[in-house]
Design an enzyme around this catalytic site. Structure first.
Site, PDB file in Angstrom:
ATOM      1  N   HIS A 268      -2.492   3.184  -6.420  1.00  0.00           N
ATOM      2  CA  HIS A 268      -2.930   1.972  -5.718  1.00  0.00           C
ATOM      3  C   HIS A 268      -3.110   0.802  -6.683  1.00  0.00           C
ATOM      4  CE1 HIS A 268      -4.674  -0.225  -2.343  1.00  0.00           C
ATOM      5  NE2 HIS A 268      -5.637  -0.628  -3.148  1.00  0.00           N
TER       6      HIS A 268
ATOM      7  N   ARG B 202      -0.425  -1.943  -6.635  1.00  0.00           N
ATOM      8  CA  ARG B 202      -0.623  -3.044  -5.667  1.00  0.00           C
ATOM      9  C   ARG B 202      -1.606  -4.062  -6.240  1.00  0.00           C
ATOM     10  NH1 ARG B 202      -1.386  -4.946  -0.298  1.00  0.00           N
ATOM     11  NH2 ARG B 202      -3.572  -5.183   0.292  1.00  0.00           N
TER      12      ARG B 202
ATOM     13  N   ARG C 150       0.856  -1.179   0.000  1.00  0.00           N
ATOM     14  CA  ARG C 150       0.000   0.000   0.000  1.00  0.00           C
ATOM     15  C   ARG C 150       0.895   1.234   0.000  1.00  0.00           C
ATOM     16  NH1 ARG C 150      -2.084  -3.716   3.766  1.00  0.00           N
ATOM     17  NH2 ARG C 150      -4.219  -4.420   3.313  1.00  0.00           N
TER      18      ARG C 150
ATOM     19  N   TYR D  88      -4.748 -17.595   7.389  1.00  0.00           N
ATOM     20  CA  TYR D  88      -3.427 -17.001   7.422  1.00  0.00           C
ATOM     21  C   TYR D  88      -2.385 -17.879   8.114  1.00  0.00           C
ATOM     22  CZ  TYR D  88      -5.505 -12.602   5.877  1.00  0.00           C
ATOM     23  OH  TYR D  88      -6.145 -11.639   5.159  1.00  0.00           O
TER      24      TYR D  88
ATOM     25  N   LYS E 201      -3.053  -1.272   9.234  1.00  0.00           N
ATOM     26  CA  LYS E 201      -4.509  -1.387   9.240  1.00  0.00           C
ATOM     27  C   LYS E 201      -4.981  -2.581  10.058  1.00  0.00           C
ATOM     28  CE  LYS E 201      -6.854  -0.455   5.573  1.00  0.00           C
ATOM     29  NZ  LYS E 201      -7.416  -0.460   4.206  1.00  0.00           N
TER      30      LYS E 201
ATOM     31  N   HIS F 293      -3.856  -8.823   3.949  1.00  0.00           N
ATOM     32  CA  HIS F 293      -5.302  -8.641   4.023  1.00  0.00           C
ATOM     33  C   HIS F 293      -5.836  -9.375   5.245  1.00  0.00           C
ATOM     34  CE1 HIS F 293      -9.328  -7.922   2.463  1.00  0.00           C
ATOM     35  NE2 HIS F 293      -9.615  -9.170   2.761  1.00  0.00           N
TER      36      HIS F 293
END
Length: 379
Positions: free
Chosen positions: A315, A318, A207, A350, A246, A341
């Site tokens: 963006h 990405r 990002r 994950y 984030k 993400h």
């Protein structure tokens, strides 16, 4: 409900001088509450008391006084008191609230909001030309605020945000560059310092805020890895602030294709001082890199025009990197881990992502770049 002797076991009913009937009852907190609605018959009042008693037994009763607060005041407090919100998120929520929610619903008491009112409010936004994407963001904010009113503050028994599909954003598909176009775009940057930024952002699926927050110690050229630990935020008032990522999944180590390592070596030697804390990508004058400054110094628009590309955002680099990684045969778990993400549904996935699988993604990307470059050299 009345006992056999005709006396109620819960609450009482009184007749007002007007001839109408009013209910009074003890709340779970021991406070005596007086009904705000009056009834034309004692039977209607009795039914109302029975409903209140049933709500208390089921845990669905809400304090009618709490529901009198206006939505604007409640939502503003909600934003201030919400734990863990990043500065940019606070700005976004405040803008959505003041621009798209308060003008129509701000004065409505929380306890008086209905699904019909919410549906009409959303329709009004769309009629005034607000995009579907923005309307969806505003709707999700309103729903989150009112969910707190239901679950934590017990102001209302049911969330009125029940408009099917109102939370969906129908955004157009973003453009994806070919490998050749990525390298051409990098070469067309008016300031050579931005060539590495374009390549690393694309092939490491970064990002903007992650890329501009990278320090010299974030890049391990021997292991061909970039470590993402923080992000740089540009607030609406112009302040630049380093902040957390984030999500927890955003904190990650990403393997980079060996084919872009020489570019990174040159960039670090030319534009970055020797300190481990030195930022990798800065503007000409050594300040934090802002989106506007980058586009101006790199002559981004001119480069896109020369290449015949229209509407490409930074963006989208990405997005291009994510697409190329997916095309390399990466599994969903490995791809999401590489992207940083995070979602509740994907959380368990994950943990299956491995360093070796991520390395294979980087190698596949590198092989593809080299193949296309060799093809161009022969032509």
């Amino acid at each position: 409900m009345a006992n056999k002797d005709g006396r109620r076991r819960f609450g009482n009913i009184r007749k007002l001088p007007s001839g109408r009937f009013q209910i009074r009852y003890p709340g779970p907190d021991g406070v005596i509450y007086t009904g705000t609605t009056t009834y034309s018959t004692k039977t209607d009042a009795d039914r109302a008391l029975t409903l209140v008693e049933a709500q208390m037994i089921s845990g669905e009763w809400t304090d009618p006084e709490r529901g009198k607060i206006g939505l604007a005041d409640y939502a503003r407090d909600w934003i201030k008191e919400r734990p863990g919100l990043r500065p940019k998120t606070v700005e976004l929520y405040t803008w959505l609230l003041e621009r798209h929610i308060v003008p129509t619903l701000g004065r409505v008491p929380v306890g008086k909001l209905t699904t019909k009112a919410v549906r009409a409010w959303r329709a009004g936004l769309l009629d005034r030309g607000v995009s579907v994407s923005t309307a969806a963001k505003a709707y999700r904010l309103l729903r989150a605020v009112l969910m707190t009113a239901v679950e934590e503050d017990k102001m209302i028994s049911r969330n009125p945000c029940r408009v099917k599909g109102a939370d969906n954003e129908h955004t157009p598909e973003r453009p994806v560059l070919t490998v050749t176009q990525v390298f051409e775009l990098a070469d067309r940057m008016a300031d050579h310092r931005f060539r590495a930024l374009v390549l690393l952002t694309t092939f490491a699926s970064l990002r903007w805020g992650e890329a501009t927050a990278l320090r010299r110690s974030s890049i391990d050229l021997q292991a061909r890895t970039v470590h993402v630990r923080e992000q740089l935020l540009e607030l609406d008032d112009g302040e630049m602030r380093l902040g957390p990522l984030k999500s927890r999944a955003g904190r990650r180590s990403i393997s980079i294709p060996s084919v872009i390592v020489p570019t990174l070596v040159e960039h670090l030697a030319t534009y970055v001082n020797e300190s481990d804390d030195a930022f990798v990508f800065l503007g000409k004058r050594g300040a934090f890199l802002r989106g506007g400054n980058f586009r101006r110094e790199a002559k981004w628009a001119d480069a896109l025009k020369e290449m015949g590309l229209h509407g490409l955002h930074f963006h989208d680099l990405r997005h291009t990197g994510n697409t190329l990684a997916a095309q390399s045969g990466a599994s969903l778990a490995d791809l999401k881990a590489r992207m940083g993400h995070d979602s509740d549904r994907a959380a368990l996935i994950y943990q299956h992502a491995t360093r070796d699988a991520d390395q294979r993604i980087a190698e596949a990307l590198s092989a593809r770049v080299e193949a296309e470059q060799a093809k161009i050299a022969k032509s």
